[in-house]
Design a protein around this motif. Structure first.
Motif, PDB file in Angstrom:
ATOM      1  N   LEU A   1       0.869  -1.169  -0.013  1.00  0.00           N
ATOM      2  CA  LEU A   1      -0.181   0.141   0.550  1.00  0.00           C
ATOM      3  C   LEU A   1       0.500   1.115  -0.043  1.00  0.00           C
ATOM      4  N   PRO A   2       0.102   2.160  -0.930  1.00  0.00           N
ATOM      5  CA  PRO A   2       1.321   2.869  -0.973  1.00  0.00           C
ATOM      6  C   PRO A   2       0.964   4.503  -0.227  1.00  0.00           C
ATOM      7  N   VAL A   3       2.133   5.549   1.088  1.00  0.00           N
ATOM      8  CA  VAL A   3       1.784   6.096   1.191  1.00  0.00           C
ATOM      9  C   VAL A   3       2.788   7.576   0.556  1.00  0.00           C
ATOM     10  N   VAL A   4       1.862   7.857  -0.469  1.00  0.00           N
ATOM     11  CA  VAL A   4       1.960   8.750  -1.083  1.00  0.00           C
ATOM     12  C   VAL A   4       2.579   8.122  -2.541  1.00  0.00           C
ATOM     13  N   ASP A   5       3.641   8.544  -2.789  1.00  0.00           N
ATOM     14  CA  ASP A   5       3.260   7.298  -4.053  1.00  0.00           C
ATOM     15  C   ASP A   5       4.837   6.624  -3.557  1.00  0.00           C
ATOM     16  N   LYS A   6       4.839   5.899  -2.454  1.00  0.00           N
ATOM     17  CA  LYS A   6       6.237   5.161  -2.154  1.00  0.00           C
ATOM     18  C   LYS A   6       5.545   3.522  -1.629  1.00  0.00           C
TER      19      LYS A   6
ATOM     20  N   GLN B   1       8.061   8.990  10.973  1.00  0.00           N
ATOM     21  CA  GLN B   1       8.603  10.549  10.258  1.00  0.00           C
ATOM     22  C   GLN B   1       9.669  11.281  10.978  1.00  0.00           C
ATOM     23  N   THR B   2      11.150  11.817  10.821  1.00  0.00           N
ATOM     24  CA  THR B   2      12.471  12.539  12.132  1.00  0.00           C
ATOM     25  C   THR B   2      12.965  12.310  10.857  1.00  0.00           C
TER      26      THR B   2
ATOM     27  N   ASP C   1       0.774   4.110  12.777  1.00  0.00           N
ATOM     28  CA  ASP C   1       0.461   3.093  12.750  1.00  0.00           C
ATOM     29  C   ASP C   1      -0.032   2.936  10.978  1.00  0.00           C
ATOM     30  N   CYS C   2       0.116   2.471  10.229  1.00  0.00           N
ATOM     31  CA  CYS C   2       0.283   1.866   8.774  1.00  0.00           C
ATOM     32  C   CYS C   2      -0.854   0.260   8.771  1.00  0.00           C
ATOM     33  N   GLY C   3      -1.177  -0.040  10.093  1.00  0.00           N
ATOM     34  CA  GLY C   3      -1.836  -1.175   9.922  1.00  0.00           C
ATOM     35  C   GLY C   3      -3.073  -0.862  10.314  1.00  0.00           C
TER      36      GLY C   3
ATOM     37  N   MET D   1      -3.333   9.040   7.860  1.00  0.00           N
ATOM     38  CA  MET D   1      -2.350  10.562   8.604  1.00  0.00           C
ATOM     39  C   MET D   1      -1.469  10.215   8.244  1.00  0.00           C
ATOM     40  N   ALA D   2      -0.482   9.289   8.256  1.00  0.00           N
ATOM     41  CA  ALA D   2       1.317   8.844   7.461  1.00  0.00           C
ATOM     42  C   ALA D   2       0.707   9.528   5.458  1.00  0.00           C
TER      43      ALA D   2
END
Ligand code: G1P
Length: 290
Positions: A29-34, A136-137, A254-256, A263-264
């Motif tokens: 599953l992508p977060v933005v495009d990755k 994110q850091t 938590d992308c699960g 949010m991510a």
């Protein structure tokens, strides 16, 4: 004792994201495009990891293909002169032989998934990354942990403070703060009810473990949720070796979880100059309606 190997448990079915995950690995599953998994793999390489060990299961073909070359796409991008994209997809493919796949053939839990990698890891300390935990850091977490490991020479887990009513979602620590960002762990418990939790200090999915952990995982004792838990094996390891918690700086998603995943996407998209302004305008606009 350099940390060269990283284990990625990626056998989960992703039922929380059905129908998206019916025919596709949830780690894709992508977060933005990755894809989510690519963030974690990049974090591992940035920490000096040389070998990626994926503990996969059925239906993870897209994940394997993602980290392999795609001659059709490369050829087509070359013909169209799309150099940037070509470079991007070539660079994400690790050098051949640096990714090893093994399978967890029964869904027996996180501890069992790690144990499946025992012969590939062998007798050396190694990292574990749970890709669902996207952080994110400015300072990638695993690289910071590797630095701490060089000094402390002991197993450790990334930790963060959580709301007390959320303890039943995490491994929770009983620990003493010994440095600004380091805790010495006395005890740990997997997913306790808030009233039973020893603190609100929770484990986040980045670990460095000594190979001794495999002795404890090999006992295949079932814990919370009837699963073989990594936290339980670490608790047993604590009787023999110290384990530390590293309180990282950054924001963890938590992308699960469906909300965590959205949010991510928003947080990472807002970091992109080409997307930021339009998104902020949109957020302001829809805020008026809520
Ligand atoms: C796993 C671990 C848990 C940890 C969490 C972090 O749980 O078992 O100790 O706090 O990852 O994301 P899961 O989320 O896989 O149920």
């Amino acid at each position: 004792m350099k940390i060269k190997k990283a284990v990625f448990p990626v056998a989960g079915l992703g039922t929380r994201f059905i129908p998206a995950t019916k025919a596709m690995a949830k780690e894709m599953l992508p977060v933005v495009d990755k894809p989510i998994i690519q963030y974690a793999v990049e974090e591992a390489f940035a920490a000096g990891i040389e070998q990626i060990i994926f503990v996969t299961g059925r239906g993870k073909k897209a994940l394997e293909d993602h980290f392999d070359r795609s001659f059709e796409i490369e050829h087509s991008l070359m013909e169209k002169g799309k150099e940037d994209l070509l470079k991007q997809i070539q660079e994400l493919v690790p050098k051949t032989g640096t990714i090893i796949y093994t399978r967890q053939n029964q869904p027996l839990g996180l501890g069992h998934a790690i144990w499946c990698a025992r012969d590939i890891v062998g007798d050396e300390p190694f990292a574990v990354l749970l890709a669902d935990d996207l952080i994110q850091t400015d300072k990638p977490v695993l690289a910071e942990m590797v630095k701490k490991f060089d000094r402390l020479r002991a197993s450790m887990a990334a930790v963060m403070e959580i709301e007390k009513n959320q303890t039943d979602k995490y491994g929770i620590l009983d620990a003493q703060q010994v440095e600004e960002d380091i805790f010495r762990i006395d005890d740990m418990v997997e997913k306790p009810k808030p009233e039973d939790a020893p603190s609100n200090l929770a484990i986040v999915g980045r670990y460095i473990l000594t190979p001794r952990i495999f002795q404890h995982l090999g006992k295949e004792k079932k814990g919370a949720g009837g699963e073989i838990q990594l936290t339980d094996a670490m608790k047993a390891l604590l009787k023999e070796q110290p384990i530390f918690g590293y309180k990282f700086h950054g924001k963890r998603f938590d992308c699960g979880d469906k909300v965590g995943f959205q949010m991510a996407n928003l947080a990472f998209a807002l970091e992109r100059p080409d997307m930021r302004d339009r998104l902020i305008n949109f957020i302001k606009e829809i805020q008026k309606d809520v």
